[in-house]
Design an enzyme around this catalytic site. Structure first.
Site, mmCIF file in Angstrom:
data_model
loop_
_atom_site.group_PDB
_atom_site.id
_atom_site.type_symbol
_atom_site.label_atom_id
_atom_site.label_comp_id
_atom_site.label_asym_id
_atom_site.label_seq_id
_atom_site.Cartn_x
_atom_site.Cartn_y
_atom_site.Cartn_z
ATOM 1 N N PRO A 164 4.572 -3.908 -3.877
ATOM 2 C CG PRO A 164 5.406 -1.916 -4.753
ATOM 3 C CD PRO A 164 4.251 -2.854 -4.844
ATOM 4 N NE ARG B 257 2.637 1.171 -6.021
ATOM 5 C CZ ARG B 257 2.443 0.834 -4.758
ATOM 6 N NH1 ARG B 257 3.434 0.863 -3.887
ATOM 7 N NH2 ARG B 257 1.265 0.434 -4.339
ATOM 8 N N GLY C 121 -1.062 -4.907 -0.140
ATOM 9 C CA GLY C 121 0.195 -4.796 0.566
ATOM 10 C C GLY C 121 0.174 -5.586 1.852
ATOM 11 C CE1 TYR D 81 11.785 6.560 -0.113
ATOM 12 C CE2 TYR D 81 9.680 5.750 -0.939
ATOM 13 C CZ TYR D 81 10.582 5.916 0.099
ATOM 14 O OH TYR D 81 10.267 5.458 1.350
ATOM 15 C CB THR E 60 10.805 -1.658 1.956
ATOM 16 O OG1 THR E 60 10.996 -1.074 0.669
ATOM 17 C CG2 THR E 60 12.082 -1.586 2.747
ATOM 18 N N GLY F 238 -4.974 0.455 0.502
ATOM 19 C CA GLY F 238 -6.188 0.559 1.288
ATOM 20 C C GLY F 238 -7.214 -0.529 0.985
ATOM 21 C CG HIS G 241 9.378 3.210 -5.595
ATOM 22 N ND1 HIS G 241 8.236 3.989 -5.537
ATOM 23 C CD2 HIS G 241 9.615 2.797 -4.317
ATOM 24 C CE1 HIS G 241 7.820 4.035 -4.277
ATOM 25 N NE2 HIS G 241 8.631 3.316 -3.526
ATOM 26 N N GLY G 242 8.092 5.257 -8.860
ATOM 27 C CA GLY G 242 7.874 6.697 -9.047
ATOM 28 C C GLY G 242 6.872 7.251 -8.047
HETATM 29 C C1 LIG Z 1 6.160 -2.642 5.201
HETATM 30 C C2 LIG Z 1 5.815 -1.852 3.973
HETATM 31 C C3 LIG Z 1 6.810 -1.589 3.049
HETATM 32 C C4 LIG Z 1 6.491 -0.890 1.860
HETATM 33 N N1 LIG Z 1 7.475 -0.723 0.920
HETATM 34 C C5 LIG Z 1 7.155 -0.212 -0.300
HETATM 35 C C6 LIG Z 1 8.113 -0.218 -1.354
HETATM 36 O O1 LIG Z 1 9.264 -0.686 -1.242
HETATM 37 N N2 LIG Z 1 7.720 0.314 -2.543
HETATM 38 C C7 LIG Z 1 6.467 0.844 -2.750
HETATM 39 O O2 LIG Z 1 6.163 1.309 -3.847
HETATM 40 N N3 LIG Z 1 5.539 0.834 -1.759
HETATM 41 C C8 LIG Z 1 5.851 0.304 -0.566
HETATM 42 N N4 LIG Z 1 4.882 0.203 0.421
HETATM 43 C C9 LIG Z 1 3.496 0.615 0.118
HETATM 44 C C10 LIG Z 1 2.663 -0.586 -0.348
HETATM 45 O O3 LIG Z 1 3.074 -1.022 -1.621
HETATM 46 C C11 LIG Z 1 1.151 -0.249 -0.390
HETATM 47 O O4 LIG Z 1 0.946 0.806 -1.307
HETATM 48 C C12 LIG Z 1 0.622 0.147 0.974
HETATM 49 O O5 LIG Z 1 0.966 -0.843 1.942
HETATM 50 C C13 LIG Z 1 -0.874 0.313 0.973
HETATM 51 O O6 LIG Z 1 -1.500 -0.865 0.556
HETATM 52 P P1 LIG Z 1 -2.262 -1.825 1.628
HETATM 53 O O7 LIG Z 1 -3.364 -0.996 2.202
HETATM 54 O O8 LIG Z 1 -2.768 -2.958 0.781
HETATM 55 O O9 LIG Z 1 -1.264 -2.244 2.630
HETATM 56 C C14 LIG Z 1 5.173 -0.439 1.627
HETATM 57 C C15 LIG Z 1 4.199 -0.686 2.591
HETATM 58 C C16 LIG Z 1 4.484 -1.397 3.734
HETATM 59 C C17 LIG Z 1 3.382 -1.693 4.714
#
Ligand SMILES: Cc1cc2nc3c(=O)[nH]c(=O)nc-3n(C[C@H](O)[C@H](O)[C@H](O)COP(=O)(O)O)c2cc1C
Length: 370
Positions: free
Chosen positions: A26, A227, A327, A180, A28, A305, A175-176
């Site tokens: 997820p 989550r 992500g 939040y 945003t 990560g 979204h836990g």
């Molecule tokens: C731009 C952006 C927005 C994010 N928005 C959310 C969100 O709405 N809900 C959520 O659970 N995590 C959110 N995250 C966290 C990501 O789901 C993920 O856990 C985080 O980017 C680490 O994973 P990665 O290393 O693959 O990027 C967001 C991360 C980024 C970079």
């Protein structure tokens, strides 16, 4: 990465059959309109990333007008929002993709300037996040929810879940994670309530467990997921006994809702995810999700990560059978699944266009070509 990795093995998730285990996390991106209605840009974004038998999880979606008011975040409480999401979901389904909506309430991470009538944000307790909000002001002290307000909040989640199903989503993820409102109830440092929602682990776990009960009753437990990020400290989260606290939650879920669609845990190393280069240096954390993995017999998604460590993703999936959520790397690689399958190089994500804006940095990343 080898295309024989467990990442490319099918698995059943809820009533659906996935064809691979690479999940879009997820994220945003703040491109809904001013009424929190998903736009055509959002439709295009998810459509680009949909794959046959692949799971996408949407960005956090506000459950009600009072869920935090984040400008240009999508919502799921009006008919217009449901109809906007329907176009997104239909586009993903047309490619045989599977899509869950992430239900979001910010609690104290919101600010009164974002809220209807500028009311104060709410939380488990009147404890502010230390630091500055997105407007560069100190976070406000939230208002602690009254005991008799909690059933309505739970009802708001159930309504949004029903709206998600109306829009055609395959399920919802609560979204836990990452500080939040659900997380604010669970962590010992943000919940000092003295009623049945505070104090002991059992009491702090009550809110998420009642939420799952209500959402599962509304749409079915096989369409319900959650989550968590027990080992992260983003937005001041800290629990004295994370393994016991979330272990208790998993034990309860296992006995009451063994057929939840999935649980999604954030890896401890993403504690510093806002810092561009911090992830690599945090990779050697000694904390691990393994005790949580060991408790859950159903589908377990591990995320955070792995973005620039596909080898690590394959290693974890091969040894645990976990699905892996990606992500940032999904933002810049719409064809991530095929790139990983074929060992193609990954495009670097673009930090300045992550939050808000137009098509640039959002829908203009090309698929791989040699
Ligand atoms: C731009 C952006 C927005 C994010 N928005 C959310 C969100 O709405 N809900 C959520 O659970 N995590 C959110 N995250 C966290 C990501 O789901 C993920 O856990 C985080 O980017 C680490 O994973 P990665 O290393 O693959 O990027 C967001 C991360 C980024 C970079």
């Amino acid at each position: 990465m080898s295309s024989t990795s467990a990442l490319f093995r099918p698995i059943k998730l809820g009533a659906k059959q996935l064809k691979h285990r690479i999940v879009m996390a997820p994220m945003t991106r703040l491109r809904a309109d001013k009424n929190h209605v998903p736009t055509d840009l959002i439709r295009e974004h998810y459509e680009q990333r949909a794959t046959d038998g692949g799971l996408l999880i949407t960005e956090g979606t506000l459950i009600s007008p009072y869920a935090g008011g984040m400008a240009n975040a999508p919502g799921l409480w009006t008919e217009e929002q449901v109809n906007g999401w329907k176009l997104v979901v239909d586009a993903v389904h047309k490619k045989n993709g599977i899509i869950y909506n992430q239900l979001w309430h910010l609690g104290r991470a919101s600010s009164s300037f974002l809220m209807p009538d500028n009311v104060k944000p709410v939380s488990a307790s009147a404890i502010a996040i230390q630091g500055k909000n997105m407007a560069g002001q100190d976070y406000e002290v939230p208002r602690a929810l009254e005991l008799d307000e909690i059933p309505q909040l739970i009802q708001d989640y159930a309504n949004a879940a029903k709206n998600a199903i109306k829009a055609g989503f395959d399920g919802v993820e609560l979204h836990g994670a990452t500080g939040y409102i659900i997380d604010q109830f669970v962590n010992s440092n943000s919940n000092v309530r003295t009623d049945k929602y505070g104090g002991s682990i059992e009491n702090r776990a009550r809110f998420p467990l009642e939420l799952i009960d209500a959402v599962a009753e509304a749409i079915g437990s096989e369409k319900t997921a959650i989550r968590f990020s027990p080992l992260n400290h983003f937005q001041d989260m800290n629990d004295e006994t994370p393994y016991e606290t979330w272990g208790y939650i998993l034990d309860q879920l296992k006995s009451k809702h063994p057929n939840l669609a999935y649980v999604h845990f954030v890896e401890p190393r993403v504690g510093l995810m806002n810092e561009d280069n911090a992830l690599d240096s945090a990779l050697d954390t000694k904390e691990s999700l393994d005790p949580f993995r060991a408790k859950w017999d159903g589908v377990f998604i591990s995320g955070g990560g792995y973005t620039y460590s596909p080898e690590l993703a394959a290693k974890v999936s091969d040894s645990t059978g976990n699905l892996i959520s990606f992500g940032r790397t999904f933002t810049s690689n719409p064809d991530l699944v095929e790139r990983l399958r074929n060992g193609h190089p990954l495009a670097k994500y673009d930090r300045p266009t992550l939050y808000g804006g137009d098509r640039k940095g959002y829908n203009d990343f090309p698929n791989y070509s040699a």
